[in-house]
Design an enzyme around this catalytic site. Structure first.
Site, PDB file in Angstrom:
ATOM      1  N   GLU A   1       2.335  -0.212  15.329  1.00 20.74           N
ATOM      2  CA  GLU A   1       2.791   1.123  14.953  1.00 20.74           C
ATOM      3  C   GLU A   1       3.545   1.827  16.076  1.00 20.74           C
ATOM      4  O   GLU A   1       4.502   2.567  15.836  1.00 20.74           O
ATOM      5  CB  GLU A   1       1.610   1.983  14.488  1.00 20.74           C
ATOM      6  CG  GLU A   1       0.941   1.484  13.209  1.00 20.74           C
ATOM      7  CD  GLU A   1      -0.055   0.343  13.438  1.00 20.74           C
ATOM      8  OE1 GLU A   1      -0.319   0.010  14.609  1.00 20.74           O
ATOM      9  OE2 GLU A   1      -0.558  -0.206  12.437  1.00 20.74           O
TER      10      GLU A   1
ATOM     11  N   SER B   1       0.820  -1.214   0.000  1.00 18.67           N
ATOM     12  CA  SER B   1       0.000   0.000   0.000  1.00 18.67           C
ATOM     13  C   SER B   1       0.853   1.264   0.000  1.00 18.67           C
ATOM     14  O   SER B   1       0.469   2.284  -0.549  1.00 18.67           O
ATOM     15  CB  SER B   1      -0.904   0.029   1.233  1.00 18.67           C
ATOM     16  OG  SER B   1      -1.851  -1.010   1.171  1.00 18.67           O
TER      17      SER B   1
ATOM     18  N   HIS C   1      -2.794   7.340   2.368  1.00 19.85           N
ATOM     19  CA  HIS C   1      -4.225   7.173   2.632  1.00 19.85           C
ATOM     20  C   HIS C   1      -4.775   8.252   3.552  1.00 19.85           C
ATOM     21  O   HIS C   1      -5.612   7.993   4.428  1.00 19.85           O
ATOM     22  CB  HIS C   1      -4.507   5.780   3.205  1.00 19.85           C
ATOM     23  CG  HIS C   1      -4.283   4.672   2.207  1.00 19.85           C
ATOM     24  ND1 HIS C   1      -3.108   4.514   1.521  1.00 19.85           N
ATOM     25  CD2 HIS C   1      -5.086   3.661   1.796  1.00 19.85           C
ATOM     26  CE1 HIS C   1      -3.186   3.467   0.724  1.00 19.85           C
ATOM     27  NE2 HIS C   1      -4.383   2.930   0.854  1.00 19.85           N
TER      28      HIS C   1
END
Lengths: 317, 281
Positions: A61, A40, A112
């Site tokens: 993360e 992505s 995104h």
């Protein structure tokens, strides 16, 4: 009015991927970290060319941000990659303490961003990230407008010492800036000259602003379009120069009007040159599922919305 | 290399520094600091190979990261007495314009500090990053960390623990200070963490136990053992049992001195139990 040509729609995240791959070849200290979104984020080329400098962190993360901060201590320049939501809101305290407050040279690269990732819906559509990041002392915040600019920015931020938030997106959008551009952090780009209204845009809304300027020209309104790729530090001089000439301003961004570019511009104007301003931005709301085009229209983020806002703000002069 | 008696003297002086720092500004965290005096002293005086001439990148030396930043008094005392900055600067602990902030920070440029800590649970990830950078730099030195036991309630630790073994970060020695106390009470009362040894082993770590973390000989032996297990494909965890407040009898075995400063009388009593050895600042 100067016209710009779309050389073909391309996704900004691929600009990041190409920039990162180029950096891998020219800067041995650049390392890349990803939280299970290599495809992505278009990080495959870097990963394949430099497996020893690519770190797959898994879906973790917080750990990724901490590891990136630690790597800078050994002189590395880490580029982290995940979606904008997971790059900011999810790990805000890790960025605040381990990166920003600790003065670490981490490049937080976020794809995104905003509504236009589309069908995944509001859990993945962060509209608050610019605000979160610009509030952190010492953080540079960049939101690029197209493929070419994203690639140039990716390469440029490796030479800037300090934490950077680089924001880009998923959909294919107009690619209209020069392929060989030199990216200068903090420098606004005047795209068209105008006298009736200043349109200050960031991200892919810069292209929408250019479309809006053409529509306004047909109506006899002369718009000056400024591309703000760096939201912090903000090129206040360029904004003031233009607004003193036009007397009103529209800001355009794919972000909440609370905390975004528009607010930074409003603060600049309030302190230096109070001026009527309209905001093309989301209005304190979450997003939803839909195609990018549908969402841009429903939430008022396209050229038509910019035209309307321009006419309104001119009426307020 | 100092003999054990010299190191004992060092530890006693560190304890004086801790209570004096906290007393002066009537704030700070004496309990956990006192409990880790032996650990810090052993690490900086004997175990780690480190340059007192501080450089942020730490290339060619062992590194240490304090994850539970609130025990800054012990960290500051040991750094100062190991030559990182003037000992007199301990006088400025928590004062305005000081480099000795309430929780450690790089922001004021204090030598010896490589990351800010205070918001818990972040230090192991940072240490892993530093350890990975050492591998990239072909630097065979080690990375050490310290964490509170209560701190393991933060989920980020478990992301880091999983990563370190999966990616064979075997140049990392993470010590957990098992003092069994946290702000609201004992860890057993607040949130029992079960069998930490079994948990670390299940996550693929080497585990070394130091049963008496306030016994210098045991601490030195445990850290030596930990060091011997590095470089073999697994990260190393040291589970070190300490007594919070150790060395000051009325501060021991309780969470009540986690973040409370002694008054004048209590200070005198604490100091009388830890006679001056290397000289007060």
């Amino acid at each position: 009015m100067k016209k710009y040509t779309n050389t073909g729609n391309k996704d900004t995240r691929s600009g990041f991927g190409e920039g990162l791959a180029a950096l891998g070849k020219i800067n041995q200290n650049v390392v890349a970290l990803c939280a299970d979104l290599t495809g992505s984020l278009k990080m495959d080329e870097f990963k394949n060319n430099h497996p020893e400098r690519f770190f797959q962190i898994g879906i973790a993360e917080a750990n990724m941000i901490g590891i990136a901060a630690g790597m800078t201590i050994g002189g590395k320049i880490p580029f982290t990659g995940t979606f904008a939501n997971f790059s900011t809101g999810r790990v805000y305290d890790q960025i605040r303490q381990s990166v920003a407050y600790s003065d670490k040279n981490v490049k937080i690269c976020a794809s995104h961003a905003g509504l236009t990732l589309g069908e995944d819906g509001a859990t993945h559509q962060i509209l608050e990230d610019i605000g979160l990041m610009k509030m952190l002392p010492g953080m540079t915040v960049i939101n690029t407008c197209d493929f070419n600019q994203t690639k140039a920015a990716t390469i440029a931020i490796a030479d800037h010492h300090g934490p950077v938030y680089l924001r880009f997106g998923r959909p294919k959008v107009a690619n209209f800036t020069a392929e060989d551009q030199k990216f200068e952090i903090g420098k606004a780009l005047n795209l068209t000259e105008g006298k009736d209204v200043t349109i200050i845009a960031t991200g892919h809304l810069v292209w929408e602003a250019l479309q809006a300027a053409e529509q306004l020209e047909e109506k006899g309104i002369s718009a000056e379009v400024i591309n703000i790729h760096t939201i912090k530090p903000l090129d206040e001089a360029a904004i003031l120069r233009s607004v003193k000439k036009t007397g009103c301003v529209v800001t355009a961004e794919e972000h909440n009007f609370l905390g975004g570019l528009g607010e930074s511009v409003a603060r600049t104007l309030t302190m230096n040159h109070p001026t009527p301003q309209e905001f093309v931005a989301t209005k304190d709301t979450f997003g939803e599922s839909g195609t990018p085009e549908q969402l841009m229209e429903k939430y008022g983020l396209n050229a038509e919305a910019i035209v309307k806002a321009s006419e309104k703000v001119i009426g307020r002069k | 290399m100092p003999d054990t008696q010299q190191l004992e003297n060092f530890v006693t002086q560190v304890r004086r520094d801790i209570v004096r720092q906290v007393h002066k500004v009537n704030s700070g965290h004496p309990g956990g600091s006192l409990g880790c005096a032996e650990f810090f002293s052993a690490l900086y005086q004997e175990v780690m190979e480190h340059n007192n001439n501080f450089s942020m990148d730490g290339i060619g030396e062992d590194l240490f990261f304090l994850s539970n930043g609130h025990i800054s008094p012990v960290f500051y005392s040991v750094l100062a007495r190991s030559g990182y900055f003037p000992i007199e600067e301990l006088n400025t602990f928590r004062l305005i314009n000081s480099r000795l902030q309430g929780h450690p920070t790089t922001h004021e440029g204090l030598p010896g500090i490589r990351i800010a800590s205070g918001s818990l649970g972040q230090g192991m990830s940072v240490a892993i990053g530093a350890a990975e950078a050492k591998k990239l730099n072909k630097d065979s030195h080690l990375v050490y960390t310290l964490h509170g036991d209560g701190e393991l309630q933060e989920g980020q630790n478990w992301e880091a623990i999983m990563y370190a073994s999966a990616k064979k970060v075997d140049n990392l020695i993470s010590t957990i200070d098992l003092n069994g106390q946290q702000i609201d009470g004992s860890t057993e009362q607040v949130l029992p963490m079960g069998n930490l040894k079994a948990k670390f082993q299940a996550f693929g770590w080497e585990v070394v136990e130091i049963k008496e973390g306030n016994n210098l000989t045991e601490v030195l032996a445990g850290l030596k053992e930990a060091k011997s297990r590095t470089g073999k494909g697994k990260p190393v965890c040291v589970l070190m049992t300490t007594v919070m407040g150790h060395g000051v009898d009325f501060m021991m075995h309780t969470h009540k001195w986690h973040g409370v400063a002694p008054n004048d009388e209590q200070l005198e009593e604490a100091l009388s139990q830890n006679p001056e050895t290397l000289g007060d600042y």
